[in-house]
Design an enzyme around this catalytic site. Structure first.
Site, mmCIF file in Angstrom:
data_model
loop_
_atom_site.group_PDB
_atom_site.id
_atom_site.type_symbol
_atom_site.label_atom_id
_atom_site.label_comp_id
_atom_site.label_asym_id
_atom_site.label_seq_id
_atom_site.Cartn_x
_atom_site.Cartn_y
_atom_site.Cartn_z
ATOM 1 N N LYS A 1 0.736 -1.301 0.117
ATOM 2 C CA LYS A 1 0.035 -0.255 0.364
ATOM 3 C C LYS A 1 0.983 1.225 0.008
ATOM 4 O O LYS A 1 0.522 2.529 -0.612
ATOM 5 C CB LYS A 1 -1.320 0.049 1.681
ATOM 6 C CG LYS A 1 -1.662 0.807 1.273
ATOM 7 C CD LYS A 1 -2.658 0.827 2.525
ATOM 8 C CE LYS A 1 -1.822 1.801 3.743
ATOM 9 N NZ LYS A 1 -3.239 1.823 4.586
ATOM 10 N N ASP B 1 -6.857 0.982 1.055
ATOM 11 C CA ASP B 1 -6.439 1.884 2.122
ATOM 12 C C ASP B 1 -8.160 1.641 3.039
ATOM 13 O O ASP B 1 -8.869 0.416 1.857
ATOM 14 C CB ASP B 1 -6.396 3.080 3.058
ATOM 15 C CG ASP B 1 -7.897 3.553 2.440
ATOM 16 O OD1 ASP B 1 -8.770 3.425 2.093
ATOM 17 O OD2 ASP B 1 -7.433 4.885 2.963
#
Length: 213
Positions: free
Chosen positions: A120, A138
């Site tokens: 991420k 997220d």
């Protein structure tokens, strides 16, 4: 969602916010990388309060390494997990100097070898710092993708890969910002603000929040 719905959804988000930006403050790719590492399990607002002082004295790997773990800790002690994060920030600074000439690499595999950096974080850096069409999943983006029917998946990676297939190419550059901001302020977890949603007509969520009237 059909392809036409996905197109309509992003067209609506683009019309409302043509140039979306992340909310973490940074001054260069290195400080962006550090800010994203610090943002794990913390709010962007909380990270920004801490990094304004930190980046004023350490905006390069060399300066961060010179500051040391104790110095970094002193600046970020208001952020959750600050001990581990300080250690990672100093370690990734050392690795950038040793292996990349002090520069943040424009390469996912290289980024993911840095302490405290996962997929991420690498996606955020590649997208914001280098303009790569990546999607960082997220909790907000994960919720929006599943709730709307755009890209259902049981894991962040599954959602990311599904979105890369579903999002029209012209929207990929900003897709992750639009979706994260949408999830943070409109398509919220407990009570989504459906009456204020500009893309409501294209969403397959079956339990939309009704209009106040």
């Amino acid at each position: 969602m059909t392809n036409a719905q996905v197109e309509g959804f992003f067209a609506a988000l683009e019309a409302a916010n043509p140039e979306p930006e992340g909310e973490l403050e940074y001054v260069n790719p290195f400080t962006l990388l550090v800010a994203v590492v610090l943002s794990a399990q913390a709010t962007d607002t909380g990270v920004n309060k801490a990094t304004r002082r930190l980046f004023a004295v350490a905006d390069t790997p060399e300066k961060m390494l010179a500051l040391g773990e104790e110095g970094v800790r002193e600046h970020i002690k208001t952020i959750g997990l600050f001990n581990a994060k300080a250690k990672n920030v100093v370690a990734l600074s050392a690795k950038l100097i040793a292996e990349h000439g002090g520069e943040v690499p424009r390469d996912r595999e290289a980024l993911e070898t840095l302490p405290g950096v996962g997929r991420k974080t690498a996606n955020v850096v590649l997208n914001i710092a280098f303009g790569e069409p990546t999607i960082a999943v997220d909790t907000h983006l994960f919720r929006v993708a599943n709730r709307t029917g755009m890209a259902a998946g049981k894991t962040p990676l599954a959602v990311e890969l599904a979105l890369l297939k579903r999002v029209p190419e012209r929207y990929l550059r900003h897709a992750h910002h639009w979706l994260i901001l949408h999830g943070r302020y409109i398509c919220k977890a407990r009570k989504p603000a459906c009456p204020r949603c500009v893309a409501r007509a294209f969403c397959n969520f079956g339990d939309k929040t009704p209009d106040p009237a």
